[in-house]
Scaffold this motif. Structure first.
Motif, PDB file in Angstrom:
ATOM      1  N   HIS A 168     -34.802   9.057   6.121  1.00 20.41           N
ATOM      2  CA  HIS A 168     -33.609   9.521   6.831  1.00 20.41           C
ATOM      3  C   HIS A 168     -33.391   8.709   8.099  1.00 20.41           C
ATOM      4  O   HIS A 168     -34.271   7.953   8.515  1.00 20.41           O
ATOM      5  CB  HIS A 168     -33.661  11.030   7.112  1.00 20.41           C
ATOM      6  CG  HIS A 168     -34.823  11.506   7.939  1.00 20.41           C
ATOM      7  ND1 HIS A 168     -36.032  11.887   7.390  1.00 20.41           N
ATOM      8  CD2 HIS A 168     -34.972  11.683   9.277  1.00 20.41           C
ATOM      9  CE1 HIS A 168     -36.855  12.283   8.352  1.00 20.41           C
ATOM     10  NE2 HIS A 168     -36.247  12.155   9.514  1.00 20.41           N
ATOM     11  N   VAL A 170     -31.576   9.032  11.948  1.00 17.61           N
ATOM     12  CA  VAL A 170     -31.160  10.075  12.892  1.00 17.61           C
ATOM     13  C   VAL A 170     -30.299   9.493  13.994  1.00 17.61           C
ATOM     14  O   VAL A 170     -30.698   8.531  14.659  1.00 17.61           O
ATOM     15  CB  VAL A 170     -32.385  10.777  13.500  1.00 17.61           C
ATOM     16  CG1 VAL A 170     -31.944  11.885  14.456  1.00 17.61           C
ATOM     17  CG2 VAL A 170     -33.278  11.339  12.403  1.00 17.61           C
ATOM     18  N   HIS A 251     -34.038   7.487  15.480  1.00 13.35           N
ATOM     19  CA  HIS A 251     -35.215   7.114  14.695  1.00 13.35           C
ATOM     20  C   HIS A 251     -34.882   6.987  13.219  1.00 13.35           C
ATOM     21  O   HIS A 251     -33.883   7.513  12.742  1.00 13.35           O
ATOM     22  CB  HIS A 251     -36.407   8.057  14.942  1.00 13.35           C
ATOM     23  CG  HIS A 251     -36.365   9.395  14.280  1.00 13.35           C
ATOM     24  ND1 HIS A 251     -35.897  10.530  14.899  1.00 13.35           N
ATOM     25  CD2 HIS A 251     -36.784   9.809  13.053  1.00 13.35           C
ATOM     26  CE1 HIS A 251     -36.020  11.568  14.084  1.00 13.35           C
ATOM     27  NE2 HIS A 251     -36.555  11.162  12.957  1.00 13.35           N
ATOM     28  N   PHE A 317     -44.832  10.375  14.651  1.00 12.98           N
ATOM     29  CA  PHE A 317     -43.759   9.623  15.306  1.00 12.98           C
ATOM     30  C   PHE A 317     -44.357   8.525  16.172  1.00 12.98           C
ATOM     31  O   PHE A 317     -45.305   8.772  16.925  1.00 12.98           O
ATOM     32  CB  PHE A 317     -42.910  10.568  16.166  1.00 12.98           C
ATOM     33  CG  PHE A 317     -42.221  11.621  15.342  1.00 12.98           C
ATOM     34  CD1 PHE A 317     -40.926  11.432  14.891  1.00 12.98           C
ATOM     35  CD2 PHE A 317     -42.883  12.779  14.968  1.00 12.98           C
ATOM     36  CE1 PHE A 317     -40.295  12.378  14.096  1.00 12.98           C
ATOM     37  CE2 PHE A 317     -42.269  13.741  14.178  1.00 12.98           C
ATOM     38  CZ  PHE A 317     -40.970  13.538  13.739  1.00 12.98           C
ATOM     39  N   GLU A 330     -40.493   7.292  12.365  1.00 12.98           N
ATOM     40  CA  GLU A 330     -41.269   8.427  11.871  1.00 12.98           C
ATOM     41  C   GLU A 330     -41.900   7.992  10.551  1.00 12.98           C
ATOM     42  O   GLU A 330     -41.267   7.296   9.756  1.00 12.98           O
ATOM     43  CB  GLU A 330     -40.326   9.618  11.626  1.00 12.98           C
ATOM     44  CG  GLU A 330     -40.969  10.806  10.903  1.00 12.98           C
ATOM     45  CD  GLU A 330     -39.968  11.941  10.648  1.00 12.98           C
ATOM     46  OE1 GLU A 330     -38.820  11.864  11.130  1.00 12.98           O
ATOM     47  OE2 GLU A 330     -40.364  12.888   9.950  1.00 12.98           O
TER      48      GLU A 330
HETATM   49 FE   FE2 Z   1     -37.016  12.658  11.465  1.00 15.32          FE
END
Ligand code: FE2
Length: 363
Positions: A168, A170, A251, A317, A330
């Protein structure tokens, strides 16, 4: 209208604009374990920029530096430092995707253009999203080259860390803008709201934020969006926006099937991670119940655990990978759980705030 109308296949790659792509190529190979597959620059006929294409598993990144002081790459770096410029979406037809996106209100970044070399022709177009970030639409047709037109094969092995794919991406946006971008992803890309986290879920003694996760039906595309919420002190999202000088990508999560092995390798390579207090691990067995991994191993490596009704996830992280406190990564392993680690938010954000305080930015 829905996602199918744009026919988004996947995120093809993420392009970073960086001050020194030659050195970033070395860093992402030696620290994060990517391998280089292709290069474009003066030697391949490009006059204004150089790009390195790296991959690990199905995760592909492109690192681009300018060769001149002016132009969009140089200006992006002057304003933002190193960061993500483009989350590139592969589609069947980059012309049709652009027309559909613009008709739904997306702001054009550049119109469809055909780009060719001796290996064939691709089509690429782009729309603007938050800050100076864009989504390109890329259709490859029957292109046969090592990466994209202009690139030549340039192989350099990385160390390998078992990373499988991009999980993902962000966004950090400014106060009050989260709903606007949530609505954009629904209207333009046809995604749905997958999860939301309110400030009561994501708050510490000092700060708070709101978050919404936009996703497609299969959950292969996941775009969380964060905004700061009112708090006693400056939130991590505001610190990011201050130093990035606009909204942008906070991130990127990289998926692994063996986080203990991956993080052991990344630590050995010198990647720096956020530190959580030992008290987190004292409370862990009661919070998550039985898991396959030894708590002591997770504690030694600093790996966090969260669970929901469907399973659990493990995550960690990195610290920011630039001097500006902006983009970080991450590492995530999913064991049935499709969440984002809500149960870790408090411990995680307190860890971020300790570092923010050391930077003089928790004011
Ligand atoms: Fe995340």
């Amino acid at each position: 209208m829905n996602e199918a109308a744009l026919r988004i296949k996947k995120v093809h790659h993420v392009e970073f604009y960086v001050g020194n792509a030659k050195q970033a190529d070395f860093y992402y190979r030696q620290a994060f374990g990517f391998s280089r597959m292709a290069y474009a620059g003066l030697e391949t006929g490009w006059r204004d920029r150089a790009s390195y294409a790296l991959s690990q598993g199905k995760a592909t990144v492109v690192l681009t530096s300018p060769l001149t002081p002016d132009g969009e790459v140089g200006e992006h770096i002057r304003k933002h430092g190193d960061g993500v410029r483009d989350i590139v979406l592969e589609v069947d037809d980059a012309g049709a995707a652009f027309e559909a996106a613009v008709s739904r209100g997306a702001e054009p970044a550049y119109p469809p253009r055909e780009i060719k070399d001796g290996n064939g022709t691709i089509t690429r177009s782009a729309v603007k999203v938050y800050g100076d970030t864009i989504h390109s639409f890329l259709s490859l047709g029957d292109y046969r080259g090592p990466f994209l037109p202009g690139f030549e094969r340039s192989e350099a092995q990385g160390r390998g860390a078992g990373l499988l794919s991009l999980d993902h991406y962000v966004a950090n946006v400014t106060l009050g803008e989260m709903r606007k971008w949530e609505e954009w992803y629904v209207r333009v890309l046809g995604l749905d709201r997958f999860m939301t986290f309110e400030d009561k879920d994501i708050s510490t003694e000092f700060t708070a934020l709101n978050s919404v996760v936009m996703a497609n039906g299969s959950k292969s595309l996941k775009f969380p969006i964060n905004e700061p919420a009112p708090g006693r002190r400056k939130s991590q999202v505001e610190e990011y926006n201050d130093f990035y000088r606009s909204p942008g990508v906070q991130h990127i999560a990289l998926l692994t099937a063996d986080i203990v092995r991956t993080v052991s390798q990344l630590r050995a390579n010198g990647v720096e991670f956020l530190k959580v207090p030992d008290a987190y691990y004292d409370a862990l067995p009661a919070r998550v119940g039985a898991i396959d991994e030894a708590i002591g191993t997770l504690q030694d490596l600093g790996i966090l655990v969260d669970k929901d009704d469907e399973g659990y996830l493990l995550q960690i992280f990195t610290r920011p990978v630039e001097d500006r406190p902006t983009l970080f990564f991450e590492i995530i392993q999913r064991k049935g759980c499709q969440g984002f680690g809500k149960g870790n938010f408090k411990a995680l954000f307190e860890a971020i705030e300790r570092e923010q305080d050391r930077r003089g930015n928790l004011v």
